[in-house]
Design a protein around this motif. Sequence first.
Motif, PDB file in Angstrom:
ATOM      1  N   GLY A 174     -28.976  35.869  26.819  1.00 59.84           N
ATOM      2  CA  GLY A 174     -27.996  36.006  27.891  1.00 59.84           C
ATOM      3  C   GLY A 174     -28.705  36.597  29.103  1.00 59.84           C
ATOM      4  O   GLY A 174     -29.930  36.554  29.197  1.00 59.84           O
ATOM      5  N   LYS A 175     -27.942  37.151  30.011  1.00 59.08           N
ATOM      6  CA  LYS A 175     -28.550  37.832  31.165  1.00 59.08           C
ATOM      7  C   LYS A 175     -27.789  39.113  31.439  1.00 59.08           C
ATOM      8  O   LYS A 175     -26.637  39.285  30.998  1.00 59.08           O
ATOM      9  CB  LYS A 175     -28.560  36.937  32.399  1.00 59.08           C
ATOM     10  N   LEU A 176     -28.415  40.009  32.162  1.00 48.85           N
ATOM     11  CA  LEU A 176     -27.779  41.256  32.555  1.00 48.85           C
ATOM     12  C   LEU A 176     -27.137  41.043  33.918  1.00 48.85           C
ATOM     13  O   LEU A 176     -27.799  40.614  34.862  1.00 48.85           O
ATOM     14  CB  LEU A 176     -28.818  42.378  32.621  1.00 48.85           C
ATOM     15  N   VAL A 177     -25.857  41.330  34.024  1.00 54.97           N
ATOM     16  CA  VAL A 177     -25.126  41.184  35.283  1.00 54.97           C
ATOM     17  C   VAL A 177     -24.730  42.579  35.751  1.00 54.97           C
ATOM     18  O   VAL A 177     -23.951  43.266  35.080  1.00 54.97           O
ATOM     19  CB  VAL A 177     -23.875  40.299  35.103  1.00 54.97           C
ATOM     20  N   THR A 178     -25.283  43.021  36.857  1.00 53.66           N
ATOM     21  CA  THR A 178     -24.983  44.352  37.369  1.00 53.66           C
ATOM     22  C   THR A 178     -23.955  44.272  38.488  1.00 53.66           C
ATOM     23  O   THR A 178     -23.851  43.256  39.172  1.00 53.66           O
ATOM     24  CB  THR A 178     -26.249  45.052  37.893  1.00 53.66           C
ATOM     25  N   SER A 179     -23.202  45.352  38.668  1.00 56.66           N
ATOM     26  CA  SER A 179     -22.216  45.359  39.737  1.00 56.66           C
ATOM     27  C   SER A 179     -21.865  46.783  40.143  1.00 56.66           C
ATOM     28  O   SER A 179     -21.971  47.726  39.354  1.00 56.66           O
ATOM     29  CB  SER A 179     -20.945  44.627  39.306  1.00 56.66           C
ATOM     30  N   GLY A 180     -21.453  46.922  41.372  1.00 55.18           N
ATOM     31  CA  GLY A 180     -21.025  48.200  41.915  1.00 55.18           C
ATOM     32  C   GLY A 180     -20.531  47.950  43.327  1.00 55.18           C
ATOM     33  O   GLY A 180     -20.830  46.913  43.924  1.00 55.18           O
ATOM     34  N   MET A 181     -19.788  48.872  43.854  1.00 60.15           N
ATOM     35  CA  MET A 181     -19.220  48.733  45.197  1.00 60.15           C
ATOM     36  C   MET A 181     -19.860  49.749  46.127  1.00 60.15           C
ATOM     37  O   MET A 181     -20.107  50.894  45.735  1.00 60.15           O
ATOM     38  CB  MET A 181     -17.696  48.942  45.139  1.00 60.15           C
ATOM     39  N   GLY A 182     -20.121  49.347  47.364  1.00 62.29           N
ATOM     40  CA  GLY A 182     -20.689  50.282  48.338  1.00 62.29           C
ATOM     41  C   GLY A 182     -22.100  50.700  47.965  1.00 62.29           C
ATOM     42  O   GLY A 182     -22.935  49.882  47.578  1.00 62.29           O
ATOM     43  N   LYS A 183     -22.373  52.012  48.065  1.00 60.91           N
ATOM     44  CA  LYS A 183     -23.716  52.537  47.761  1.00 60.91           C
ATOM     45  C   LYS A 183     -24.090  52.266  46.315  1.00 60.91           C
ATOM     46  O   LYS A 183     -25.239  51.944  46.001  1.00 60.91           O
ATOM     47  CB  LYS A 183     -23.776  54.045  48.045  1.00 60.91           C
ATOM     48  N   ALA A 184     -23.109  52.381  45.410  1.00 63.73           N
ATOM     49  CA  ALA A 184     -23.373  52.102  43.995  1.00 63.73           C
ATOM     50  C   ALA A 184     -23.777  50.651  43.800  1.00 63.73           C
ATOM     51  O   ALA A 184     -24.598  50.326  42.934  1.00 63.73           O
ATOM     52  CB  ALA A 184     -22.130  52.425  43.150  1.00 63.73           C
ATOM     53  N   GLY A 185     -23.227  49.763  44.621  1.00 56.95           N
ATOM     54  CA  GLY A 185     -23.592  48.356  44.548  1.00 56.95           C
ATOM     55  C   GLY A 185     -25.033  48.123  44.944  1.00 56.95           C
ATOM     56  O   GLY A 185     -25.726  47.281  44.363  1.00 56.95           O
ATOM     57  N   GLN A 186     -25.500  48.880  45.936  1.00 63.90           N
ATOM     58  CA  GLN A 186     -26.894  48.746  46.346  1.00 63.90           C
ATOM     59  C   GLN A 186     -27.831  49.199  45.237  1.00 63.90           C
ATOM     60  O   GLN A 186     -28.889  48.607  45.025  1.00 63.90           O
ATOM     61  CB  GLN A 186     -27.124  49.544  47.623  1.00 63.90           C
ATOM     62  N   ILE A 187     -27.442  50.251  44.516  1.00 62.38           N
ATOM     63  CA  ILE A 187     -28.236  50.704  43.377  1.00 62.38           C
ATOM     64  C   ILE A 187     -28.215  49.652  42.274  1.00 62.38           C
ATOM     65  O   ILE A 187     -29.245  49.350  41.651  1.00 62.38           O
ATOM     66  CB  ILE A 187     -27.690  52.041  42.825  1.00 62.38           C
ATOM     67  N   ALA A 188     -27.054  49.062  42.036  1.00 62.90           N
ATOM     68  CA  ALA A 188     -26.927  48.024  41.006  1.00 62.90           C
ATOM     69  C   ALA A 188     -27.800  46.822  41.335  1.00 62.90           C
ATOM     70  O   ALA A 188     -28.408  46.214  40.450  1.00 62.90           O
ATOM     71  CB  ALA A 188     -25.460  47.598  40.871  1.00 62.90           C
TER      72      ALA A 188
END
Length: 206
Positions: free
Chosen positions: A43-57
Amino acid sequence: MTTAEDIQSILQREANAILNIPISDAFEKAISLIVEQVHRKKGKLVTSGMGKAGQIAMNIATTFCSTGIPSVFLHPSEAQHGDLGVLQENDLMLVISNSGKTREILELLVLASRLQPDLRFIVITGNPDSQLAQSADVCLFTGAPAEVCPLGLTPTTSTTLMTVIGDILVVGTMKATGFDSSQYALRHHGGYLGQLSREQSCDDKK
């Protein structure tokens, strides 16, 4: 004006926050999930986050890609407009929300689970009692230290910890999969790191 004493205080507070990240078997569980779903089941790893957390993701996704774990960043808002289709069987989600209450992330996981009922996910958060944390397969708690921002509002210390936890997952996964410099070189052709990895790969073969 920021003085040397102010700078030293910020460095000390951030360093202490890193050293006080709670260490538990959750890290081992998260790494095992990544190895199982992505390395073994393809499979694959799908990262997510909103705002600053999204940039880290997003940064975590690109780092995983270069170290043998196919990974993509999924913007939680764009997911509601068709990008959710990136999810496939055996994928694993890694979501980040300091509060554990980010509306877009909570909605994303409902929609993602509807599309892929067997979807599993890891959460990095500063709120282990949140709905997001409680419903995750694995919760990685940052320790929730105060931000170094003088207002106590701007994501500063929290984003530092998110980044460090991402690094722990990457390094642990590399060790678990036996990822070496020759494999790194195949994925990183350009620049200094590409050259260095090829040199290391040649040295390893001697």
